[in-house]
Design an enzyme around this catalytic site. Sequence first.
Site, PDB file in Angstrom:
ATOM      1  N   ARG A  74       0.819  -1.212   0.000  1.00  0.00           N
ATOM      2  CA  ARG A  74       0.000   0.000   0.000  1.00  0.00           C
ATOM      3  C   ARG A  74       0.853   1.261   0.000  1.00  0.00           C
ATOM      4  NH1 ARG A  74      -5.190  -0.971   3.846  1.00  0.00           N
ATOM      5  NH2 ARG A  74      -3.628  -0.945   5.476  1.00  0.00           N
ATOM      6  N   GLU A 111       6.046  -9.470  13.807  1.00  0.00           N
ATOM      7  CA  GLU A 111       5.406  -9.954  15.029  1.00  0.00           C
ATOM      8  C   GLU A 111       5.422 -11.483  15.083  1.00  0.00           C
ATOM      9  OE1 GLU A 111       1.333  -9.027  17.542  1.00  0.00           O
ATOM     10  OE2 GLU A 111       1.636  -8.117  15.575  1.00  0.00           O
TER      11      GLU A 111
END
Length: 186
Positions: A74, A111
């Site tokens: 994006r 993560e």
Amino acid sequence: MTSPGEDPLAPARDALARLILDVADYPEPGVVFKDITPLLADHDGLSAVVAALASAGRSGADSVVDKVVGMEARGFILAAPVALSLGAGFIPVRKEGKLPRETHGVSYSLEYGEATLEIHRDAIAPGDRVLLVDDVLATGGTARATQQLVEQCGGSVVGVAVLMDLSFLPWREALGELPVTTLMTV
């Protein structure tokens, strides 16, 4: 235009509040996904956001950057019009194996796992001043890895500009004193 004392980023912030939609439990239960596609479809909103992000690459009316780097995926959508607005070149930073020529690469922790980003070795000339643009700033790992790629090419990052940052994650630790322009804090 803004009046003296008015926040110059206010039109972009208003557009984000109006046009970004929350999608609960996407892509997995417990996650609230921020859908930017209504913003992208709105000419006035997108124009306000591009102008606000580009302000991070200006000093007064003058551009202070030679290149704008957008991170996959994006970030590409936002960085290309920001580069045009600044009269600068646009450089994509891609996931490993997506660029066709010789690259620099940086692996970093996510993560849940690791990722590798790459940039063409000749994308940024030594001494180029670079603005990083992305949609979301979370842990800062992607932005930090991209900064390292720019530095491997001999450029220097003058700042980071993002639509939103996630205040509950430690992105500032990864970026240190690097100037960050964020239009919305979640």
